[in-house]
Design an enzyme around this catalytic site. Structure first.
Site, PDB file in Angstrom:
ATOM      1  N   LYS A   1       0.790  -1.176   0.062  1.00 11.63           N
ATOM      2  CA  LYS A   1      -0.044  -0.097   0.051  1.00 11.63           C
ATOM      3  C   LYS A   1       0.896   1.186   0.183  1.00 11.63           C
ATOM      4  O   LYS A   1       0.770   2.134  -0.738  1.00 11.63           O
ATOM      5  CB  LYS A   1      -0.861  -0.070   1.336  1.00 11.63           C
ATOM      6  CG  LYS A   1      -1.730  -1.464   1.353  1.00 11.63           C
ATOM      7  CD  LYS A   1      -2.926  -0.936   2.538  1.00 11.63           C
ATOM      8  CE  LYS A   1      -2.297  -0.806   3.882  1.00 11.63           C
ATOM      9  NZ  LYS A   1      -1.389  -2.455   4.256  1.00 11.63           N
TER      10      LYS A   1
ATOM     11  N   ARG B   1      -0.155  -8.320  13.612  1.00  8.03           N
ATOM     12  CA  ARG B   1      -0.923  -7.688  12.718  1.00  8.03           C
ATOM     13  C   ARG B   1      -1.642  -8.142  11.508  1.00  8.03           C
ATOM     14  O   ARG B   1      -2.679  -7.790  11.313  1.00  8.03           O
ATOM     15  CB  ARG B   1       0.320  -6.831  12.115  1.00  8.03           C
ATOM     16  CG  ARG B   1       0.871  -5.776  12.930  1.00  8.03           C
ATOM     17  CD  ARG B   1       2.648  -5.344  12.417  1.00  8.03           C
ATOM     18  NE  ARG B   1       2.178  -4.560  11.168  1.00  8.03           N
ATOM     19  CZ  ARG B   1       3.284  -4.389  10.505  1.00  8.03           C
ATOM     20  NH1 ARG B   1       4.370  -5.037  10.805  1.00  8.03           N
ATOM     21  NH2 ARG B   1       3.187  -3.563   9.436  1.00  8.03           N
TER      22      ARG B   1
ATOM     23  N   ARG C   1      -9.308   0.942   9.116  1.00 14.66           N
ATOM     24  CA  ARG C   1      -9.284  -0.301   9.473  1.00 14.66           C
ATOM     25  C   ARG C   1     -10.156  -1.144   9.883  1.00 14.66           C
ATOM     26  O   ARG C   1      -9.621  -2.510  10.463  1.00 14.66           O
ATOM     27  CB  ARG C   1      -7.620  -0.408  10.406  1.00 14.66           C
ATOM     28  CG  ARG C   1      -6.447  -0.593   9.501  1.00 14.66           C
ATOM     29  CD  ARG C   1      -5.340  -0.352  10.249  1.00 14.66           C
ATOM     30  NE  ARG C   1      -4.267  -1.242  10.127  1.00 14.66           N
ATOM     31  CZ  ARG C   1      -3.041  -0.619   9.692  1.00 14.66           C
ATOM     32  NH1 ARG C   1      -3.105   0.668   9.171  1.00 14.66           N
ATOM     33  NH2 ARG C   1      -2.040  -1.432   9.580  1.00 14.66           N
TER      34      ARG C   1
ATOM     35  N   ARG D   1      11.591  -0.824  11.443  1.00  7.17           N
ATOM     36  CA  ARG D   1      10.256  -0.716  12.255  1.00  7.17           C
ATOM     37  C   ARG D   1       9.999  -1.920  13.424  1.00  7.17           C
ATOM     38  O   ARG D   1      10.336  -2.792  12.986  1.00  7.17           O
ATOM     39  CB  ARG D   1       9.091  -0.786  11.428  1.00  7.17           C
ATOM     40  CG  ARG D   1       8.766   0.540  10.729  1.00  7.17           C
ATOM     41  CD  ARG D   1       7.703   0.580   9.640  1.00  7.17           C
ATOM     42  NE  ARG D   1       6.334  -0.229  10.217  1.00  7.17           N
ATOM     43  CZ  ARG D   1       5.287  -0.105   9.600  1.00  7.17           C
ATOM     44  NH1 ARG D   1       4.943   0.145   8.389  1.00  7.17           N
ATOM     45  NH2 ARG D   1       4.158  -0.939  10.125  1.00  7.17           N
TER      46      ARG D   1
ATOM     47  N   ARG E   1      11.885  -6.028   3.935  1.00  9.32           N
ATOM     48  CA  ARG E   1      11.672  -4.704   4.235  1.00  9.32           C
ATOM     49  C   ARG E   1      12.629  -4.176   5.401  1.00  9.32           C
ATOM     50  O   ARG E   1      13.214  -3.173   5.285  1.00  9.32           O
ATOM     51  CB  ARG E   1      10.238  -4.346   4.639  1.00  9.32           C
ATOM     52  CG  ARG E   1       9.934  -2.730   4.877  1.00  9.32           C
ATOM     53  CD  ARG E   1       8.515  -2.371   4.636  1.00  9.32           C
ATOM     54  NE  ARG E   1       7.745  -2.727   5.693  1.00  9.32           N
ATOM     55  CZ  ARG E   1       6.194  -2.405   5.930  1.00  9.32           C
ATOM     56  NH1 ARG E   1       5.689  -2.189   4.730  1.00  9.32           N
ATOM     57  NH2 ARG E   1       5.542  -2.613   6.816  1.00  9.32           N
TER      58      ARG E   1
HETATM   59  P1  AMP Z   1       0.975   0.510   9.057  1.00 12.97           P
HETATM   60  O1  AMP Z   1       2.042   1.573   9.100  1.00 12.97           O
HETATM   61  O2  AMP Z   1      -0.100   0.980   8.308  1.00 12.97           O
HETATM   62  O3  AMP Z   1       1.228  -0.864   9.205  1.00 12.97           O
HETATM   63  O4  AMP Z   1       0.467   0.836  10.614  1.00 12.97           O
HETATM   64  C1  AMP Z   1       1.383   0.430  11.744  1.00 12.97           C
HETATM   65  C2  AMP Z   1       0.504   0.385  13.164  1.00 12.97           C
HETATM   66  O5  AMP Z   1      -0.139   1.618  13.560  1.00 12.97           O
HETATM   67  C3  AMP Z   1      -0.631  -0.638  13.068  1.00 12.97           C
HETATM   68  O6  AMP Z   1      -0.042  -1.804  13.248  1.00 12.97           O
HETATM   69  C4  AMP Z   1      -1.652  -0.052  14.348  1.00 12.97           C
HETATM   70  O7  AMP Z   1      -0.886  -0.310  15.438  1.00 12.97           O
HETATM   71  C5  AMP Z   1      -1.476   1.443  13.946  1.00 12.97           C
HETATM   72  N1  AMP Z   1      -2.325   2.009  12.886  1.00 12.97           N
HETATM   73  C6  AMP Z   1      -2.226   2.460  11.731  1.00 12.97           C
HETATM   74  N2  AMP Z   1      -3.270   2.650  11.183  1.00 12.97           N
HETATM   75  C7  AMP Z   1      -4.235   2.216  11.853  1.00 12.97           C
HETATM   76  C8  AMP Z   1      -5.558   2.428  11.865  1.00 12.97           C
HETATM   77  N3  AMP Z   1      -6.293   2.910  10.770  1.00 12.97           N
HETATM   78  N4  AMP Z   1      -6.394   2.111  13.128  1.00 12.97           N
HETATM   79  C9  AMP Z   1      -5.660   1.516  13.993  1.00 12.97           C
HETATM   80  N5  AMP Z   1      -4.297   1.226  14.110  1.00 12.97           N
HETATM   81  C10 AMP Z   1      -3.758   1.978  13.107  1.00 12.97           C
END
Ligand code: AMP
Length: 195
Positions: free
Chosen positions: A13, A150, A88, A139, A127
């Site tokens: 994404k 996740r 999400r 990360r 990554r």
């Molecule tokens: P990402 O970079 O999109 O993989 O997000 C990393 C982490 O941020 C996720 O595993 C969640 O803990 C939190 N997070 C990001 N976006 C959301 C969302 N829309 N709702 C809830 N938690 C989020």
């Protein structure tokens, strides 16, 4: 153009969003990036989100909805935006709908990056390796155990959005296992913006 990119962690994404922001000249709104920035800056939101993110679980709907509602009112979002990693949950999807309706705006499409789960674990490991090789921080949630969590969160809470947007006629699926260029081409095709 107002788009949502949907798909499990590691589906690409963020990579596609980076390409699409150049093509459409609209910003990428990644709630993950915004939350990581809040954690780094040690804001109130960051303090609440940190442990949840480190565990690979989802931050509360109230927190992310508030962040996005504030962000879409900024001037650079006037011509549209790409939501990456948001919504999400079904509650977040309802919140987006309400936010847009309040502003008399509409979503153009929801792009689902369809991927093979087993390949994702390898992608995440790569990554992490690439970040290390580039001297960038890895990360904390890009390790196999947290990644599994996740993925579980995705199937439990986010995958129902596929049906939600399909029912609204907004869902466009593309093969997320294809090369980066091919995925971009497929996205342009389903959006009707291919050259
Ligand atoms: P990402 O970079 O999109 O993989 O997000 C990393 C982490 O941020 C996720 O595993 C969640 O803990 C939190 N997070 C990001 N976006 C959301 C969302 N829309 N709702 C809830 N938690 C989020």
């Amino acid at each position: 153009m107002r788009l949502i990119l949907l798909g499990p962690p590691g589906a690409g994404k963020g990579t596609q969003a980076q390409i699409l922001i150049e093509k459409f000249r609209i910003p990428q709104l990644s709630t993950g990036d915004m939350l990581r920035a809040a954690v780094k800056a040690e804001t109130e939101v960051g303090k609440k989100a940190k442990a949840v993110m480190d565990a690979g679980e989802l931050v509360s709907d109230a927190i992310v909805n508030a962040i996005v509602a504030e962000r879409i009112d900024q001037a650079d979002c006037a011509n549209g935006f790409i939501l990456d990693g948001y919504p999400r949950t079904l509650a977040q999807a309802d919140a987006v709908e309400a936010m847009l309706a309040e502003r008399r705006l509409k979503l153009d499409a929801v792009i689902e990056l369809v991927v093979d789960d087993k390949a994702l674990v390898g992608r995440i490991a790569r990554r992490a390796e690439q970040a290390l090789a580039a001297g960038q921080p890895v990360r904390k949630d890009d390790n196999p155990e947290v990644f599994e969590e996740r993925l579980r969160e995705y199937y439990k809470k986010t995958a129902p959005l596929i049906g939600y947007y399909h029912a609204k006629g907004l869902l466009k699926g593309v093969d997320g296992m294809a090369s980066i260029n091919e995925v971009t081409q497929q996205i342009e095709k389903v959006l009707g913006t291919a050259a």
